[in-house]
Design a protein around this motif. Structure first.
Motif, PDB file in Angstrom:
ATOM      1  N   GLY A   1      48.601  31.385 -13.879  1.00  0.00           N
ATOM      2  CA  GLY A   1      48.864  31.553 -12.452  1.00  0.00           C
ATOM      3  C   GLY A   1      49.949  32.571 -12.181  1.00  0.00           C
ATOM      4  O   GLY A   1      49.848  33.389 -11.254  1.00  0.00           O
TER       5      GLY A   1
ATOM      6  N   ILE B   1      48.540  36.059 -12.469  1.00  0.00           N
ATOM      7  CA  ILE B   1      47.768  36.457 -11.286  1.00  0.00           C
ATOM      8  C   ILE B   1      48.712  36.861 -10.154  1.00  0.00           C
ATOM      9  O   ILE B   1      48.465  37.838  -9.428  1.00  0.00           O
ATOM     10  CB  ILE B   1      46.838  35.313 -10.854  1.00  0.00           C
TER      11      ILE B   1
ATOM     12  N   SER C   1      45.529  47.197 -12.787  1.00  0.00           N
ATOM     13  CA  SER C   1      44.433  46.641 -13.578  1.00  0.00           C
ATOM     14  C   SER C   1      44.741  46.620 -15.074  1.00  0.00           C
ATOM     15  O   SER C   1      44.101  45.888 -15.839  1.00  0.00           O
ATOM     16  CB  SER C   1      43.149  47.446 -13.339  1.00  0.00           C
TER      17      SER C   1
ATOM     18  N   LYS D   1      49.997  40.327 -10.822  1.00  0.00           N
ATOM     19  CA  LYS D   1      48.945  41.318 -10.543  1.00  0.00           C
ATOM     20  C   LYS D   1      48.843  41.605  -9.055  1.00  0.00           C
ATOM     21  O   LYS D   1      48.737  42.776  -8.628  1.00  0.00           O
ATOM     22  CB  LYS D   1      47.618  40.795 -11.079  1.00  0.00           C
ATOM     23  N   VAL D   2      48.889  40.585  -8.226  1.00  0.00           N
ATOM     24  CA  VAL D   2      48.822  40.773  -6.773  1.00  0.00           C
ATOM     25  C   VAL D   2      50.060  41.533  -6.271  1.00  0.00           C
ATOM     26  O   VAL D   2      49.958  42.422  -5.416  1.00  0.00           O
ATOM     27  CB  VAL D   2      48.696  39.413  -6.061  1.00  0.00           C
TER      28      VAL D   2
ATOM     29  N   ASP E   1      46.286  42.895 -15.755  1.00  0.00           N
ATOM     30  CA  ASP E   1      45.730  41.667 -15.202  1.00  0.00           C
ATOM     31  C   ASP E   1      45.663  40.593 -16.292  1.00  0.00           C
ATOM     32  O   ASP E   1      45.952  40.836 -17.462  1.00  0.00           O
ATOM     33  CB  ASP E   1      44.351  41.917 -14.571  1.00  0.00           C
ATOM     34  N   PHE E   2      45.277  39.386 -15.888  1.00  0.00           N
ATOM     35  CA  PHE E   2      45.361  38.255 -16.816  1.00  0.00           C
ATOM     36  C   PHE E   2      44.412  38.420 -17.999  1.00  0.00           C
ATOM     37  O   PHE E   2      44.650  37.869 -19.075  1.00  0.00           O
ATOM     38  CB  PHE E   2      45.087  36.943 -16.077  1.00  0.00           C
TER      39      PHE E   2
ATOM     40  N   GLY F   1      50.123  34.451 -19.762  1.00  0.00           N
ATOM     41  CA  GLY F   1      50.655  35.397 -18.787  1.00  0.00           C
ATOM     42  C   GLY F   1      51.471  36.514 -19.416  1.00  0.00           C
ATOM     43  O   GLY F   1      52.306  37.122 -18.753  1.00  0.00           O
TER      44      GLY F   1
END
Length: 329
Positions: A124, A127, A233, A130-131, A236-237, A62
């Motif tokens: 996790g 993510i 973007s 990112k959201v 992101d992961f 992460g």
């Protein structure tokens, strides 16, 4: 002791003056100068992950999330309070502190996990970040959300990235050589044995995780003010695998390998982009996979294999050869 500290500082100053002159004289153009800045920013980020994974043995997926947090916080500060040198310094400090604080808050519970479980937990978290960045415009329209954040003052210069990269490597080296750093290495080698010997393994894992993520936040702040535009973007992961690849290629437990590989990798990718054009973006994942496969077959320990190149050692060997030559004469 003073001589040991003077030699690396003098070498860094000479390198800085040489690169600055080449850029000012036009031998290094604006385009490749910007690539050089990006390579140094990547170095700061990769050194942070090297502390976490290479020296403390914590498999983190992460890292790009903390890179993004630092970038967005730093950009928000300069957008809100103006783009000047003082504000830029405060923005970088805010991005670094935010990434470090978030790392501390999530590190305390998840760093009790080990091996693949820790990797899944950090994945996790990446993510989740990112959201959050995709919907950040709901917190403030300035953040842009899924449209991206524009209008960031372009304040990152070669002088900033060079000396902050030097500072990051210096801090990482001193940490690794300290008693805390040796404890982190003990945790990496055998966490159960370190725990039996009385080490607070969670404390040392948290220390490496916080410092490494804070460096990622610093790199993110520099990145935001280099390109003047941020998009979720970019954090992101999948971006975490980019820096993970650098650390593995350089050799786990080698700061020298991480620095050399980070700089070389950025320039290599840009050269491939120039040769392959738009097709490179489509084949980038294949290039990554092939590099990893070849590395695991030919040199699984990485470029440096855990070794370091010491300026003092190089000078000492050169002096030894010179003395031998004079003796023979």
């Amino acid at each position: 002791m003073r001589k040991q500290a003077f030699a690396p500082a003098a070498a860094a100053a000479v390198l800085y003056l040489g690169l600055a002159w080449l850029r000012q004289a036009g031998f290094i153009g604006i385009y490749w100068g910007q690539i050089m800045d990006l390579a140094l920013i990547t170095t700061i980020q990769a050194v942070g992950l090297s502390l976490i994974y290479g020296f403390a043995g914590q498999f983190s997926l992460g890292h790009a999330a903390f890179y993004g947090l630092g970038a967005y916080v730093a950009a928000f500060v300069t957008r809100a309070f103006g783009g000047n040198t003082l504000t830029f310094a405060l923005a970088l400090a805010a991005g670094t502190a935010t990434a470090g604080l978030v790392a501390l808050l999530i590190g305390l519970p998840i760093l009790r996990l080990r091996s693949d479980y820790l990797g899944i937990a950090t994945l996790g978290f990446g993510i989740i970040v990112k959201v959050l960045l995709d919907n950040a415009d709901k917190l403030s329209p300035v953040l842009g959300g899924a449209r991206g954040m524009a209008g960031i003052p372009r304040l990152t210069t070669f002088h900033w990235v060079f000396w902050l990269a030097v500072l990051s490597v210096w801090l990482a080296r001193n940490l690794v050589r300290s008693s805390h750093g040796r404890s982190c290495i003990a945790v990496r080698e055998d966490e159960v044995a370190a725990d039996i010997m009385g080490l607070d393994t969670t404390q040392f894992k948290t220390l490496a995780f916080v410092v490494g993520c804070a460096m990622a936040g610093l790199a993110g702040g520099l990145y935001a003010h280099l390109y003047s535009f941020l998009h979720p973007s970019s954090f992101d992961f999948l971006k975490s695998f980019d820096v993970l690849l650098v650390v593995v290629l350089g050799g786990l437990g080698s700061l020298t390998g991480t620095v050399v590989t980070a700089i070389g990798w950025v320039f290599l990718l840009e050269a491939l982009r120039g040769v392959l054009g738009q097709q490179f973006l489509d084949w980038r994942g294949v290039v990554y996979a092939l590099v990893l496969i070849v590395l695991m077959i030919l040199r699984p320990q990485g470029l440096m294999g855990g070794r370091e190149i010491s300026l003092d050692g190089v000078l000492g060997r050169a002096a030894g050869r010179g003395g031998a030559g004079r003796g023979a004469a």
